[in-house]
Design a protein around this motif. Structure first.
Motif, PDB file in Angstrom:
ATOM      1  N   GLY A 110       0.783  -1.083   0.014  1.00 23.16           N
ATOM      2  CA  GLY A 110       0.026   0.041  -0.024  1.00 23.16           C
ATOM      3  C   GLY A 110       0.760   1.325   0.077  1.00 23.16           C
ATOM      4  N   ARG A 154      -0.490   5.020  -1.162  1.00 26.48           N
ATOM      5  CA  ARG A 154      -0.435   6.151  -0.062  1.00 26.48           C
ATOM      6  C   ARG A 154       0.204   7.304  -0.736  1.00 26.48           C
ATOM      7  NH1 ARG A 154       1.975   4.391   4.989  1.00 26.48           N
ATOM      8  NH2 ARG A 154       2.828   2.727   3.602  1.00 26.48           N
ATOM      9  N   TYR A 199      -5.426   7.390  -0.010  1.00 30.67           N
ATOM     10  CA  TYR A 199      -4.412   7.544   1.349  1.00 30.67           C
ATOM     11  C   TYR A 199      -4.904   6.370   2.315  1.00 30.67           C
ATOM     12  CZ  TYR A 199      -1.228   8.483   5.257  1.00 30.67           C
ATOM     13  OH  TYR A 199      -0.414   8.140   6.192  1.00 30.67           O
ATOM     14  N   GLY A 200      -6.513   6.300   2.527  1.00 33.49           N
ATOM     15  CA  GLY A 200      -6.911   5.605   3.366  1.00 33.49           C
ATOM     16  C   GLY A 200      -6.887   4.071   2.868  1.00 33.49           C
ATOM     17  N   VAL A 201      -7.225   3.823   1.754  1.00 33.61           N
ATOM     18  CA  VAL A 201      -6.921   2.511   1.124  1.00 33.61           C
ATOM     19  C   VAL A 201      -5.541   2.138   1.395  1.00 33.61           C
ATOM     20  CG1 VAL A 201      -7.138   1.206  -1.201  1.00 33.61           C
ATOM     21  CG2 VAL A 201      -8.813   2.837  -0.651  1.00 33.61           C
ATOM     22  N   SER A 254      -3.371   2.705   3.651  1.00 34.64           N
ATOM     23  CA  SER A 254      -3.203   2.373   4.847  1.00 34.64           C
ATOM     24  C   SER A 254      -4.103   1.240   5.417  1.00 34.64           C
ATOM     25  CB  SER A 254      -3.938   3.562   5.922  1.00 34.64           C
ATOM     26  OG  SER A 254      -3.225   4.713   5.435  1.00 34.64           O
ATOM     27  N   ILE A 255      -5.252   1.035   4.884  1.00 33.29           N
ATOM     28  CA  ILE A 255      -5.848  -0.284   5.428  1.00 33.29           C
ATOM     29  C   ILE A 255      -5.101  -1.477   4.592  1.00 33.29           C
ATOM     30  CG2 ILE A 255      -7.752  -1.666   4.676  1.00 33.29           C
ATOM     31  CD1 ILE A 255      -9.416   0.955   4.832  1.00 33.29           C
ATOM     32  N   ARG A 256      -4.537  -1.524   3.599  1.00 28.50           N
ATOM     33  CA  ARG A 256      -3.692  -2.413   2.892  1.00 28.50           C
ATOM     34  C   ARG A 256      -2.489  -2.840   3.679  1.00 28.50           C
ATOM     35  NH1 ARG A 256      -3.868  -4.381  -2.700  1.00 28.50           N
ATOM     36  NH2 ARG A 256      -1.643  -4.746  -2.141  1.00 28.50           N
ATOM     37  N   ARG A 257      -1.930  -1.706   4.391  1.00 25.19           N
ATOM     38  CA  ARG A 257      -0.743  -2.003   5.157  1.00 25.19           C
ATOM     39  C   ARG A 257      -1.251  -2.597   6.190  1.00 25.19           C
ATOM     40  NH1 ARG A 257       3.499   2.852   7.700  1.00 25.19           N
ATOM     41  NH2 ARG A 257       4.817   1.301   8.058  1.00 25.19           N
ATOM     42  N   GLY A 258      -2.327  -2.419   6.893  1.00 26.74           N
ATOM     43  CA  GLY A 258      -2.517  -2.911   8.205  1.00 26.74           C
ATOM     44  C   GLY A 258      -3.066  -4.242   8.066  1.00 26.74           C
ATOM     45  N   ARG A 259      -3.188  -4.849   7.056  1.00 24.56           N
ATOM     46  CA  ARG A 259      -3.388  -6.057   6.887  1.00 24.56           C
ATOM     47  C   ARG A 259      -2.486  -7.230   6.891  1.00 24.56           C
ATOM     48  NH1 ARG A 259      -8.073  -6.263   2.314  1.00 24.56           N
ATOM     49  NH2 ARG A 259      -9.704  -5.118   3.445  1.00 24.56           N
TER      50      ARG A 259
END
Length: 63
Positions: A9, A13, A52-54, A56-61
């Motif tokens: 991600g 971002r 940016y939100g997408v 960040s979500i991909r990074r958190g998984r």
């Protein structure tokens, strides 16, 4: 070194941040120049925040 996908991600971002900067700078430039601020600039900013939100979500998984 092994890459466990911790940088997933990052490109999304960065692209989102670039869109936010472009939208803000273009709207400030047109406002300063005395032109009407187009809604396109707000769409750029909103699209950048979304990307940016997408990212960040991909990074958190966890993979």
């Amino acid at each position: 070194m092994e890459s466990n996908g911790s940088e997933k991600g990052a490109i999304i971002r960065i692209f989102g941040v670039v869109l936010i900067f472009l939208g803000i700078l273009n709207s400030m430039l047109s406002w300063r120049g005395g032109f009407t601020v187009s809604s396109f600039y707000f769409l750029l900013i909103a699209g950048g925040v979304f990307l940016y939100g997408v990212g960040s979500i991909r990074r958190g998984r966890k993979a």
